[in-house]
Scaffold this active site. Sequence first.
Site, PDB file in Angstrom:
ATOM      1  N   TYR A   1      -1.094  -0.246  10.355  1.00 58.42           N
ATOM      2  CA  TYR A   1      -1.223  -0.790   9.092  1.00 58.42           C
ATOM      3  C   TYR A   1      -0.060  -0.464   8.040  1.00 58.42           C
ATOM      4  CZ  TYR A   1      -3.550  -1.336   4.240  1.00 58.42           C
ATOM      5  OH  TYR A   1      -3.859  -1.385   2.902  1.00 58.42           O
TER       6      TYR A   1
ATOM      7  N   SER B   1       0.979  -1.172   0.049  1.00 64.40           N
ATOM      8  CA  SER B   1       0.024  -0.016   0.025  1.00 64.40           C
ATOM      9  C   SER B   1       0.856   1.069   0.105  1.00 64.40           C
ATOM     10  CB  SER B   1      -0.809  -0.049   1.090  1.00 64.40           C
ATOM     11  OG  SER B   1      -1.618   1.322   1.370  1.00 64.40           O
TER      12      SER B   1
END
Length: 247
Positions: free
Chosen positions: A152, A139
């Site tokens: 995350y 990501s």
Amino acid sequence: MSQGLVILGATSKIAQEVGRLAARENRELLLVARNEDRLEAVAGDLLARGAARVVAIAADLGDTSRHAELWAQVEAAMPELESVLLAYGSLGDQAAAEQSVDVALSELNTNFTSAASLLSYAAASLERQRRGVLAVITSVAGDRARRSNYVYGTAKGALSLYAQGLRARLFAAGVRVLTIKPGPVDTPMIAHMKKGALTASPQNVAGAIYREMESGKAEVMYVPFFWRYIMALIRAIPESVGKKLKF
Ligand SMILES: NC(=O)c1ccc[n+]([C@@H]2O[C@H](COP(=O)([O-])OP(=O)(O)OC[C@H]3O[C@@H](n4cnc5c(N)ncnc54)[C@H](OP(=O)(O)O)[C@@H]3O)[C@@H](O)[C@H]2O)c1
């Protein structure tokens, strides 16, 4: 002979769309996901769309103690792997991870430790074959740890580094490692968040991923492409300023 694609996290919306593109080309697919009903539905959809063969294996991919057994099943079902796409992940609740170390560690396991484990098994298979593509969805969040989602982000950043290391290792064996860094994509993962002009559709993101896996040369792809420039700017913000920003 049709070519085998393994999708780890096959019920992810992005992965389903990649699967559809592969099915259209009559590829053989091996799908791994934890929700059996949804996995069965995805497998049926891909068969109906033209996949030459679909093998579905239900497994909790976060359970590293089962990975050796799982990978043996994968190799038995599909001895010739053409490509492997690691797609699963979870965007956990940052506040909950700050309150509970167990939640933080679980998030790090889902998005990094377990992924590194599976990538290690996949890397060994592809290295033995001396060909293939290992594609890893991380990501843009992994490019900089931010106040709003650093748990995350840290896991995805570590995953990107792990993929970079595998790329350096597998290069000699002729295996390509592709790191995929999407910006926000309109999937169940961000269903609770407000969508903006920069939120991409899963179909467009999957199209770019599949094209790059099949015929591209990139090592790290941002998708959509403009995230490369946005993240360069975000990375350039000095720590002294970054720590005061509520982003
Ligand atoms: N959507 C975005 O904005 C965005 C942006 C950047 C990167 N990404 C990354 O893109 C990838 C695909 O996500 P998506 O956007 O397609 O979201 P999604 O549709 O919510 O897919 C996430 C998938 O991960 C699976 N998963 C989570 N933990 C698992 C476990 N322990 N074992 C097996 N499967 C597990 C989920 O399965 P269940 O349905 O069983 O929970 C679900 O299928 C993820 O790695 C995500 O981090 C997404």
